[in-house]
Write an enzyme that holds these catalytic residues in place. Structure first.
Site, PDB file in Angstrom:
ATOM      1  N   ASP A  57       6.119  -3.430 -13.402  1.00  0.00           N
ATOM      2  CA  ASP A  57       4.979  -2.604 -13.009  1.00  0.00           C
ATOM      3  C   ASP A  57       4.316  -1.914 -14.194  1.00  0.00           C
ATOM      4  O   ASP A  57       3.092  -1.886 -14.300  1.00  0.00           O
ATOM      5  CB  ASP A  57       5.416  -1.562 -11.985  1.00  0.00           C
ATOM      6  CG  ASP A  57       4.253  -1.057 -11.161  1.00  0.00           C
ATOM      7  OD1 ASP A  57       3.638  -0.057 -11.586  1.00  0.00           O
ATOM      8  OD2 ASP A  57       3.927  -1.663 -10.132  1.00  0.00           O
ATOM      9  N   HIS A  75       3.433 -12.399  -4.922  1.00  0.00           N
ATOM     10  CA  HIS A  75       2.354 -13.114  -5.614  1.00  0.00           C
ATOM     11  C   HIS A  75       2.510 -14.626  -5.555  1.00  0.00           C
ATOM     12  O   HIS A  75       1.538 -15.350  -5.339  1.00  0.00           O
ATOM     13  CB  HIS A  75       2.257 -12.663  -7.079  1.00  0.00           C
ATOM     14  CG  HIS A  75       1.660 -11.305  -7.243  1.00  0.00           C
ATOM     15  ND1 HIS A  75       1.556 -10.674  -8.463  1.00  0.00           N
ATOM     16  CD2 HIS A  75       1.117 -10.444  -6.335  1.00  0.00           C
ATOM     17  CE1 HIS A  75       0.983  -9.492  -8.302  1.00  0.00           C
ATOM     18  NE2 HIS A  75       0.731  -9.328  -7.020  1.00  0.00           N
ATOM     19  N   TYR A  94      -3.785 -13.829   6.168  1.00  0.00           N
ATOM     20  CA  TYR A  94      -4.260 -14.384   4.905  1.00  0.00           C
ATOM     21  C   TYR A  94      -4.752 -15.830   5.050  1.00  0.00           C
ATOM     22  O   TYR A  94      -5.605 -16.284   4.284  1.00  0.00           O
ATOM     23  CB  TYR A  94      -3.167 -14.306   3.844  1.00  0.00           C
ATOM     24  CG  TYR A  94      -2.790 -12.885   3.455  1.00  0.00           C
ATOM     25  CD1 TYR A  94      -3.667 -11.823   3.664  1.00  0.00           C
ATOM     26  CD2 TYR A  94      -1.552 -12.607   2.897  1.00  0.00           C
ATOM     27  CE1 TYR A  94      -3.321 -10.522   3.317  1.00  0.00           C
ATOM     28  CE2 TYR A  94      -1.188 -11.308   2.536  1.00  0.00           C
ATOM     29  CZ  TYR A  94      -2.082 -10.274   2.756  1.00  0.00           C
ATOM     30  OH  TYR A  94      -1.735  -8.993   2.402  1.00  0.00           O
ATOM     31  N   SER A 131      -2.594  -8.239   6.053  1.00  0.00           N
ATOM     32  CA  SER A 131      -1.551  -9.041   6.721  1.00  0.00           C
ATOM     33  C   SER A 131      -1.070  -8.373   8.004  1.00  0.00           C
ATOM     34  O   SER A 131      -0.403  -9.004   8.819  1.00  0.00           O
ATOM     35  CB  SER A 131      -0.371  -9.267   5.786  1.00  0.00           C
ATOM     36  OG  SER A 131       0.220  -8.029   5.430  1.00  0.00           O
ATOM     37  N   LYS A 157      -1.442  -8.182 -11.909  1.00  0.00           N
ATOM     38  CA  LYS A 157      -0.225  -8.263 -12.716  1.00  0.00           C
ATOM     39  C   LYS A 157       0.919  -7.574 -11.965  1.00  0.00           C
ATOM     40  O   LYS A 157       0.673  -6.783 -11.061  1.00  0.00           O
ATOM     41  CB  LYS A 157      -0.471  -7.661 -14.112  1.00  0.00           C
ATOM     42  CG  LYS A 157      -0.912  -6.177 -14.096  1.00  0.00           C
ATOM     43  CD  LYS A 157       0.249  -5.234 -13.944  1.00  0.00           C
ATOM     44  CE  LYS A 157      -0.135  -3.916 -13.388  1.00  0.00           C
ATOM     45  NZ  LYS A 157       1.002  -3.178 -12.783  1.00  0.00           N
TER      46      LYS A 157
END
Length: 385
Positions: A195, A92, A71, A46, A110
């Site tokens: 996380d 996300h 992107y 990006s 994840k």
């Protein structure tokens, strides 16, 4: 018969993207995989095209591979079959939605999103557009995890009634993480839960929930304790008690409940001396014995089957990672097979299960008073982050 080749686009160029790309380039035949193969055909950063070019050169990608500095160009590339999203989980929802709206398949790192509402919208869009979507919980696809799930389903340790799972690292948080690092930064949905706690939840869910037939899987009730990090408010410690209304494998004539204890912490460690002296990170406890898994919970390399007294010998099973791989190639192989076979989600982690896990984390955050900035909690699209 030639393997089915899947052409990957990589979104973002950080450490996790490096690990995943390295595994994509790992020769699949060296892990006894002959039916699928992988190519990296596009990488996007990006911040700049130059950064994407550096990533391609550093990884030693020899096939034709496009570099993009945004992107939007990546999702428009007609040569890409599926895009791996390696951005922070705060981003996300926006990133995956961009890909899905462009008609591309997605493997998203994840935690899937920041909250369940975001995940549900992405799942609805993928289903509406007939696209493949999967959360990249790599641990699910290890041969070790598959073996353990099969042992539970065969009744190896009897009826499984409790699972204790811990994913914790004992760091001097103020010195190591400060306030801006993604691990503790609320603007990036930082903290232990999203996380690291996702791995503890992964072990609880893949043993107590996923081992049941799909029509018997029921969401747990949740009780949680959260300790905020005093400098940022992100969680530094979270402990979750999950009560499942059924047990596995039999869920017999007198159904029993099962309990999962999922823990995560960035101030105390599962493995303080880093030699395994503290014992297993995961204990899967059944009426005939237990299965113990040494840490780290996200990348274990062995497990032990400990039968009840008089039930036989303790068995140790080694599950090494072939060809110096990190272990992410197995989830990539799963994606490739799903795309080859026309499947829109993985049986190893169905989309509905990802939603339930996100709902559990929502409830944990609600009980612990853990919130993130509205901008990254939002379901609006597009939002500039």
């Amino acid at each position: 018969m030639a393997p089915h080749v899947v052409r990957w686009g990589i979104m973002a160029t950080g450490w996790i993207a490096e690990m995943f790309t390295k595994d994509l380039l790992n020769d699949p035949t060296l892990r006894d995989v002959f039916d699928v193969a992988h190519q990296v055909v596009a990488v996007a950063s990006s911040s700049s095209k130059a950064k994407a070019e550096e990533f391609i050169a550093a990884r030693g990608i020899t096939t034709a591979c496009s570099a993009y500095g945004d992107y939007e160009s990546l999702v428009a590339d007609p040569n890409v079959d599926v895009i791996y999203v390696a951005t922070p989980h705060s981003h996300h929802y926006q990133n995956v939605r961009l890909i899905l709206e462009a008609g591309k398949n997605v493997l998203c790192e994840k935690a899937f999103t920041v909250n369940a509402a975001q995940t549900k919208i992405l799942v609805d869009i993928a289903r509406e557009k007939n696209l493949f979507l999967m959360e990249a919980v790599w641990t699910r696809y290890f041969p070790l995890s598959i073996q353990i799930r099969e042992l539970i389903q065969k009744g190896e340790i009897g009826e499984v009634l409790r699972v204790i799972a811990d994913t914790s690292f004992g760091d001097d948080v103020e010195t190591k993480w400060g306030t801006k690092h993604r691990m503790v930064n609320p603007d990036l949905a930082g903290g232990a839960l999203l996380d690291l706690g996702i791995y503890s939840l992964t072990w609880v869910f893949q043993t107590l929930y996923h081992t049941l037939p799909r029509d018997q899987r029921k969401a747990p009730t949740v009780s949680a304790q959260v300790t905020p990090y005093h400098l940022t408010g992100a969680d530094e410690s979270t402990t979750m008690l999950l009560n499942f209304p059924t047990s596995t494998p039999s869920n017999g004539p007198h159904p029993k409940q099962s309990h999962g204890v999922a823990m995560t912490n960035i101030r105390v460690s599962t493995d303080p001396d880093e030699k395994g002296s503290a014992g297993p990170a995961i204990r899967i406890q059944g009426t005939k014995g237990e299965i113990q898994v040494p840490g780290p919970a996200f990348r274990p390399e062995s497990y032990r089957i400990v039968p009840k007294k008089g039930g036989g010998e303790v068995r140790e099973v080694q599950c090494p990672f072939p060809n110096n791989g990190h272990g992410m190639f197995w989830e990539a192989d799963e994606v490739a097979r799903c795309l080859r076979d026309g499947k829109k989600e993985s049986e190893g982690l169905p989309l509905d299960e990802s939603i339930v896990i996100m709902e559990v984390m929502d409830e944990v955050r609600k009980q612990g008073g853990l919130t993130y900035p509205q901008k990254i909690e939002s379901t609006e699209y597009p939002v500039q982050l």
